[in-house]
Design a protein around this motif. Structure first.
Motif, PDB file in Angstrom:
ATOM      1  N   LEU A   1       0.750  -1.155  -0.067  1.00  0.00           N
ATOM      2  CA  LEU A   1      -0.033   0.184   0.095  1.00  0.00           C
ATOM      3  C   LEU A   1       1.010   1.271   0.029  1.00  0.00           C
ATOM      4  CD1 LEU A   1      -2.855   1.495   0.268  1.00  0.00           C
ATOM      5  CD2 LEU A   1      -2.617   1.165   2.832  1.00  0.00           C
ATOM      6  N   MET A   2       2.105   1.311   0.759  1.00  0.00           N
ATOM      7  CA  MET A   2       2.883   2.553   0.805  1.00  0.00           C
ATOM      8  C   MET A   2       3.419   2.965  -0.495  1.00  0.00           C
ATOM      9  SD  MET A   2       5.454   1.444   3.984  1.00  0.00           S
ATOM     10  CE  MET A   2       6.475   2.752   3.691  1.00  0.00           C
ATOM     11  N   CYS A   3       3.476   1.880  -1.423  1.00  0.00           N
ATOM     12  CA  CYS A   3       3.917   2.316  -2.857  1.00  0.00           C
ATOM     13  C   CYS A   3       2.851   2.851  -3.998  1.00  0.00           C
ATOM     14  CB  CYS A   3       4.915   1.091  -3.515  1.00  0.00           C
ATOM     15  SG  CYS A   3       6.101   0.470  -2.417  1.00  0.00           S
ATOM     16  N   LEU A   4       1.600   2.895  -3.310  1.00  0.00           N
ATOM     17  CA  LEU A   4       0.513   3.206  -4.317  1.00  0.00           C
ATOM     18  C   LEU A   4       0.390   4.630  -4.168  1.00  0.00           C
ATOM     19  CD1 LEU A   4      -1.883   0.168  -3.704  1.00  0.00           C
ATOM     20  CD2 LEU A   4      -0.360   0.449  -5.655  1.00  0.00           C
ATOM     21  N   ASP A   5      -0.595   5.109  -5.406  1.00  0.00           N
ATOM     22  CA  ASP A   5      -0.756   6.591  -5.236  1.00  0.00           C
ATOM     23  C   ASP A   5      -1.984   7.079  -4.463  1.00  0.00           C
ATOM     24  OD1 ASP A   5      -2.378   5.350  -7.056  1.00  0.00           O
ATOM     25  OD2 ASP A   5      -2.729   6.771  -8.334  1.00  0.00           O
ATOM     26  N   VAL A   6      -1.795   6.536  -3.421  1.00  0.00           N
ATOM     27  CA  VAL A   6      -2.974   7.006  -2.458  1.00  0.00           C
ATOM     28  C   VAL A   6      -2.368   7.600  -1.266  1.00  0.00           C
ATOM     29  CG1 VAL A   6      -5.056   5.870  -0.901  1.00  0.00           C
ATOM     30  CG2 VAL A   6      -4.195   4.663  -2.935  1.00  0.00           C
ATOM     31  N   PRO A   7      -2.599   8.997  -0.960  1.00  0.00           N
ATOM     32  CA  PRO A   7      -1.941   9.780   0.076  1.00  0.00           C
ATOM     33  C   PRO A   7      -2.345   9.007   1.249  1.00  0.00           C
ATOM     34  CG  PRO A   7      -2.792  11.139  -1.670  1.00  0.00           C
ATOM     35  CD  PRO A   7      -3.358   9.473  -2.023  1.00  0.00           C
ATOM     36  N   ALA A   8      -1.207   8.978   2.288  1.00  0.00           N
ATOM     37  CA  ALA A   8      -1.529   8.321   3.510  1.00  0.00           C
ATOM     38  C   ALA A   8      -2.490   9.338   4.295  1.00  0.00           C
ATOM     39  CB  ALA A   8      -0.197   8.136   4.152  1.00  0.00           C
ATOM     40  N   THR A   9      -2.290  10.690   4.242  1.00  0.00           N
ATOM     41  CA  THR A   9      -3.063  11.484   5.001  1.00  0.00           C
ATOM     42  C   THR A   9      -4.161  12.151   4.246  1.00  0.00           C
ATOM     43  OG1 THR A   9      -1.789  13.664   4.000  1.00  0.00           O
ATOM     44  CG2 THR A   9      -0.944  12.359   6.009  1.00  0.00           C
ATOM     45  N   ASP A  10      -4.797  11.407   3.291  1.00  0.00           N
ATOM     46  CA  ASP A  10      -6.018  11.867   2.764  1.00  0.00           C
ATOM     47  C   ASP A  10      -6.929  10.727   2.793  1.00  0.00           C
ATOM     48  OD1 ASP A  10      -7.975  12.384   0.927  1.00  0.00           O
ATOM     49  OD2 ASP A  10      -6.843  13.126  -0.804  1.00  0.00           O
ATOM     50  N   TRP A  11      -7.626  10.933   3.851  1.00  0.00           N
ATOM     51  CA  TRP A  11      -8.789   9.985   4.361  1.00  0.00           C
ATOM     52  C   TRP A  11      -9.766   9.633   3.379  1.00  0.00           C
ATOM     53  CZ3 TRP A  11      -6.128   7.595   7.408  1.00  0.00           C
ATOM     54  CH2 TRP A  11      -5.477   8.136   8.415  1.00  0.00           C
ATOM     55  N   GLU A  12     -10.271  10.457   2.617  1.00  0.00           N
ATOM     56  CA  GLU A  12     -11.440  10.406   1.378  1.00  0.00           C
ATOM     57  C   GLU A  12     -10.742   9.558   0.457  1.00  0.00           C
ATOM     58  OE1 GLU A  12     -14.893  10.555  -0.659  1.00  0.00           O
ATOM     59  OE2 GLU A  12     -14.249  10.788   1.349  1.00  0.00           O
ATOM     60  N   ALA A  13      -9.369  10.003   0.085  1.00  0.00           N
ATOM     61  CA  ALA A  13      -8.696   9.250  -0.847  1.00  0.00           C
ATOM     62  C   ALA A  13      -8.548   7.647  -0.605  1.00  0.00           C
ATOM     63  CB  ALA A  13      -7.475   9.514  -1.401  1.00  0.00           C
ATOM     64  N   GLN A  14      -8.285   7.426   0.752  1.00  0.00           N
ATOM     65  CA  GLN A  14      -7.969   6.062   1.428  1.00  0.00           C
ATOM     66  C   GLN A  14      -9.485   5.275   1.321  1.00  0.00           C
ATOM     67  OE1 GLN A  14      -5.498   4.563   2.625  1.00  0.00           O
ATOM     68  NE2 GLN A  14      -3.919   5.972   2.390  1.00  0.00           N
ATOM     69  N   ARG A  15     -10.490   6.122   1.751  1.00  0.00           N
ATOM     70  CA  ARG A  15     -11.911   5.466   1.577  1.00  0.00           C
ATOM     71  C   ARG A  15     -12.342   4.886   0.177  1.00  0.00           C
ATOM     72  NH1 ARG A  15     -17.159   6.587   0.617  1.00  0.00           N
ATOM     73  NH2 ARG A  15     -16.702   8.537  -0.220  1.00  0.00           N
ATOM     74  N   LEU A  16     -11.953   5.647  -0.701  1.00  0.00           N
ATOM     75  CA  LEU A  16     -12.272   5.491  -2.077  1.00  0.00           C
ATOM     76  C   LEU A  16     -11.414   4.453  -2.618  1.00  0.00           C
ATOM     77  CD1 LEU A  16     -12.801   8.952  -3.829  1.00  0.00           C
ATOM     78  CD2 LEU A  16     -14.411   7.573  -3.114  1.00  0.00           C
ATOM     79  N   PHE A  17     -10.239   4.246  -2.117  1.00  0.00           N
ATOM     80  CA  PHE A  17      -9.485   3.129  -2.497  1.00  0.00           C
ATOM     81  C   PHE A  17      -9.980   1.875  -1.830  1.00  0.00           C
ATOM     82  CE2 PHE A  17      -6.218   0.126  -0.924  1.00  0.00           C
ATOM     83  CZ  PHE A  17      -5.583  -0.117  -1.982  1.00  0.00           C
ATOM     84  N   THR A  18     -10.339   1.925  -0.739  1.00  0.00           N
ATOM     85  CA  THR A  18     -10.776   0.616  -0.201  1.00  0.00           C
ATOM     86  C   THR A  18     -12.022   0.087  -0.938  1.00  0.00           C
ATOM     87  OG1 THR A  18     -10.191   1.256   2.091  1.00  0.00           O
ATOM     88  CG2 THR A  18     -11.895  -0.148   1.990  1.00  0.00           C
ATOM     89  N   GLN A  19     -13.208   1.237  -1.362  1.00  0.00           N
ATOM     90  CA  GLN A  19     -14.139   0.785  -2.173  1.00  0.00           C
ATOM     91  C   GLN A  19     -13.726   0.184  -3.543  1.00  0.00           C
ATOM     92  OE1 GLN A  19     -16.444   4.372  -2.705  1.00  0.00           O
ATOM     93  NE2 GLN A  19     -17.513   4.143  -0.437  1.00  0.00           N
ATOM     94  N   ALA A  20     -12.799   0.622  -3.912  1.00  0.00           N
ATOM     95  CA  ALA A  20     -12.459   0.349  -5.486  1.00  0.00           C
ATOM     96  C   ALA A  20     -11.674  -1.350  -5.176  1.00  0.00           C
ATOM     97  CB  ALA A  20     -11.319   1.138  -5.953  1.00  0.00           C
ATOM     98  N   LEU A  21     -10.710  -1.508  -4.180  1.00  0.00           N
ATOM     99  CA  LEU A  21     -10.187  -2.701  -3.765  1.00  0.00           C
ATOM    100  C   LEU A  21     -11.293  -3.941  -3.553  1.00  0.00           C
ATOM    101  CD1 LEU A  21      -7.731  -4.383  -2.944  1.00  0.00           C
ATOM    102  CD2 LEU A  21      -8.086  -3.761  -0.534  1.00  0.00           C
TER     103      LEU A  21
END
Length: 209
Positions: free
Chosen positions: A136-156
């Motif tokens: 996950l650390m190497c993906l284009d999902v900012p660690a501090t952007d919780w909305e981006a993290q939430r959308l990433f989880t949905q897409a996963l």
């Protein structure tokens, strides 16, 4: 229902699936401190799955594909210096069972949507049933952007369900654990949704003895 419950794969340390089961359409989080052995354990898992005639997609974002192949061969053959015959055996035996990621951006992080698209195509065209993403650390999902993290989880979750495969994602803890401290689901990096929606959340530790 019974047929669905019987349709699972297992881990090499629990071959009968008594404790841990990987169902199609789900995902598992592998966490643990750096050097704990997450990648090593996932190599053993990949070899175990291929031995059981599953097709596996390994998306390493930290190693080149030829290095990934070599390290899996070392794991399968039980040696750090495999013979040419041993390597040829792996190449022949894994020809239709091992798919490797060969996209490494010149700068920046890997695009997670491109990886998810690859998983869907590989599942549809090549029968991939397990996809390993490290990490996950190497993906284009900012660690501090919780909305981006939430959308990433949905897409996963959507990718796993649509592809009908099980996705294994390496996600480091937010901070190193104190000596002897127990880690829990809240320590996994990324959105809280990541742990809540996962089928399994595993913490890898090295034995202290």
């Amino acid at each position: 229902y019974r047929a669905k419950q019987r349709n699972f794969t297992s881990a090499p340390f629990d071959p009968d699936g008594r404790v841990l089961r990987f169902f199609p359409g789900g995902f598992t989080i592998w966490s643990g401190d750096p050097g704990a052995g997450k990648t090593t354990l996932l190599r053993q898992l990949a070899c175990h799955l291929m031995h059981r005639e599953h097709t596996v997609f390994v998306c390493s974002l930290e190693e080149a594909p030829d290095d990934v192949f070599m390290r899996h061969a070392c794991t399968a053959l039980g040696t750090e210096n495999p013979s040419d015959d041993g390597l040829q055996w792996c190449a022949d035996y894994w020809a239709d069972r091992l798919k490797l990621w060969n996209y490494r951006p010149a700068s920046g992080d890997a695009r997670h949507l491109k990886i998810f698209a690859a998983i869907r195509v590989l599942a549809r065209d090549y029968g991939v049933r397990h996809a390993i993403i490290d990490s996950l650390m190497c993906l284009d999902v900012p660690a501090t952007d919780w909305e981006a993290q939430r959308l990433f989880t949905q897409a996963l979750a959507a990718t796993a369900e649509l592809a009908g495969c099980h996705i294994h994602l390496v996600a480091h803890p937010r901070k190193p654990a104190l000596a002897g401290a127990e880690t829990d689901i809240g320590d996994v990096a990324g959105s809280a949704d990541l742990g809540r929606k996962a089928d399994n959340v595993l913490f890898v530790r090295r034995a202290t003895n």
